[in-house]
Design an enzyme around this catalytic site. Structure first.
Site, PDB file in Angstrom:
ATOM      1  CG  HIS A   1       5.502   2.399  17.887  1.00  0.00           C
ATOM      2  ND1 HIS A   1       4.268   1.912  18.236  1.00  0.00           N
ATOM      3  CD2 HIS A   1       5.383   2.751  16.581  1.00  0.00           C
ATOM      4  CE1 HIS A   1       3.444   1.966  17.208  1.00  0.00           C
ATOM      5  NE2 HIS A   1       4.108   2.478  16.187  1.00  0.00           N
TER       6      HIS A   1
ATOM      7  CB  THR B   1       7.877  -0.585  10.696  1.00  0.00           C
ATOM      8  OG1 THR B   1       7.523  -0.774   9.316  1.00  0.00           O
ATOM      9  CG2 THR B   1       9.369  -0.779  10.869  1.00  0.00           C
TER      10      THR B   1
ATOM     11  CB  SER C   1      -1.614  -7.449   0.267  1.00  0.00           C
ATOM     12  OG  SER C   1      -2.155  -7.028  -0.968  1.00  0.00           O
TER      13      SER C   1
ATOM     14  NE  ARG D   1      -1.135  -0.168  14.625  1.00  0.00           N
ATOM     15  CZ  ARG D   1      -0.522   0.893  14.110  1.00  0.00           C
ATOM     16  NH1 ARG D   1       0.748   0.785  13.726  1.00  0.00           N
ATOM     17  NH2 ARG D   1      -1.156   2.036  13.972  1.00  0.00           N
TER      18      ARG D   1
ATOM     19  CD  GLU E   1       4.053   0.002  20.870  1.00  0.00           C
ATOM     20  OE1 GLU E   1       3.868   1.244  20.835  1.00  0.00           O
ATOM     21  OE2 GLU E   1       4.218  -0.678  19.855  1.00  0.00           O
TER      22      GLU E   1
ATOM     23  N   GLY F   1       0.814  -1.203   0.000  1.00  0.00           N
ATOM     24  CA  GLY F   1       0.000   0.000   0.000  1.00  0.00           C
ATOM     25  C   GLY F   1       0.849   1.254   0.000  1.00  0.00           C
ATOM     26  NE  ARG F   2      -0.287   6.596   3.748  1.00  0.00           N
ATOM     27  CZ  ARG F   2       0.099   7.440   4.706  1.00  0.00           C
ATOM     28  NH1 ARG F   2       0.616   8.605   4.397  1.00  0.00           N
ATOM     29  NH2 ARG F   2      -0.045   7.130   5.977  1.00  0.00           N
ATOM     30  CB  ILE F   3       3.968   2.277   4.317  1.00  0.00           C
ATOM     31  CG1 ILE F   3       3.402   3.514   5.026  1.00  0.00           C
ATOM     32  CG2 ILE F   3       5.338   1.909   4.877  1.00  0.00           C
ATOM     33  CD1 ILE F   3       3.135   3.317   6.496  1.00  0.00           C
TER      34      ILE F   3
END
Length: 333
Positions: free
Chosen positions: A300, A250, A191, A252, A281, A170-172
């Protein structure tokens, strides 16, 4: 536009100023990276630096607030918590998606939820910091240099000519792919709905999940957490990876079964992992992931850059001002 002072937050009974808490300001920069003066006289703003680890702590810290600004998903707002915050009227989150906020419950309790823009480049850059750090044993060698240790104790892994497997394009993920191609890597992606045509548009090859895991030297996770992706990588999937391969996450933590990951790292099913996300976290001080020698762990930091923070807090101020004027912007849900 009506001035904020003339439009008090609903439920404040005409109070001179609404109370606002900015949560999880770990670095103590929230009030300096944006101009909060447009809210002067209308809103009393305070920033909280320490994590709030339970609903009781959240209620104690912000129970008097009509407005709360949340940083990403650091502090969840489930239905049970929203029910305990009767004064809350506006919840602002950085980013335009926050899975830890129960939007339906917020609506039931009369809480408006608004977001901000978020740049995709910082997590892309951090992904490559982890990949390069793993490949060239940067932490080991840097630590040795500082401690007077051995001069060159490791042999690095090449990126050129190796295979980068992307779970998510996707975007990343698509930006991570471009960097991999620039390094001369063979980039494959998977995906749930990725087509060969879409992969080709990004300059990469679509592959089945099993094929990707078995053939990749580096596997990087860039999927959205949901019912279909939670626990996507368990013991069977991690065993498909090469013993010389690295896993980078990076996205989830819950996309990867954490118990299976610990076993894979301890028993050397894979060479190592670069991690920036965790199910709890901040990560507890005694967590095994902090000490395993084949883990490069960061707290994070994927989205933690000055440009992102400046945008988050600037637009949080805009969100608050617009809500007070009766014209909310960037609403979620």
């Amino acid at each position: 536009m009506t001035s904020p002072a003339a439009a008090p937050v609903p439920g404040t009974a005409g109070a001179a100023a609404a109370r606002c808490a900015v949560l999880d300001d770990y670095q103590g920069v929230a009030l300096s990276l944006a101009d909060w003066s447009p809210l002067a006289g209308a809103v009393d703003v305070r920033a909280l630096r320490s994590p709030l680890r339970s609903e009781d702590e959240v209620v104690e810290a912000v129970g008097d607030c009509e407005i709360v600004v949340a940083m990403r998903e650091r502090t969840p707002f489930p239905a049970s918590l929203l029910a305990r915050l009767p004064r809350l009227r506006l919840l602002v989150t950085s980013g335009m998606r926050n899975a830890s906020i129960d939007l339906a419950a917020a609506a039931r309790h009369g809480v408006t939820v608004c977001g901000t823009a978020s740049n995709g480049e910082p997590p892309v850059e951090l992904t490559w910091a982890l990949i390069l750090g793993l490949a060239r044993n940067v932490v080991t060698e840097s630590t040795a240099m500082r401690a007077g240790g051995p001069w060159q104790s490791t042999v690095g892994a090449d990126l050129h000519g190796r295979t980068l497997g992307l779970l998510g394009l996707g975007r990343i993920g698509s930006k991570v792919a471009r960097v991999g191609l620039a390094f001369g890597m063979d980039v494959v992606a998977w995906s749930p709905h990725l087509t060969a045509e879409r992969a080709a548009e990004a300059g990469v090859r679509a592959a089945g999940k099993e094929e990707l895991l078995e053939s990749s030297d580096f596997v990087s996770v860039h999927l959205v957490l949901g019912d279909r992706t939670r626990g996507l990588l368990g013991a069977p999937e991690l065993r498909r990876m090469r013993p010389t391969a690295y896993l980078v996450n990076t996205a989830r933590a819950a996309i990867v079964d954490q118990s299976a990951l610990l076993r894979a790292l301890r028993e050397k099913w894979i060479a190592g992992a670069g991690l920036d996300v965790y199910e709890q976290e901040p990560l507890p001080a005694d967590a095994a992931l902090r000490t395993l020698p084949n883990v490069l762990a960061l707290p994070h930091l994927g989205y933690v850059t000055r440009r992102n923070y400046e945008g988050y807090f600037r637009e949080a101020v805009e969100d608050i001002a617009a809500y007070l004027a009766g014209e909310p912007v960037r609403k979620l849900g």
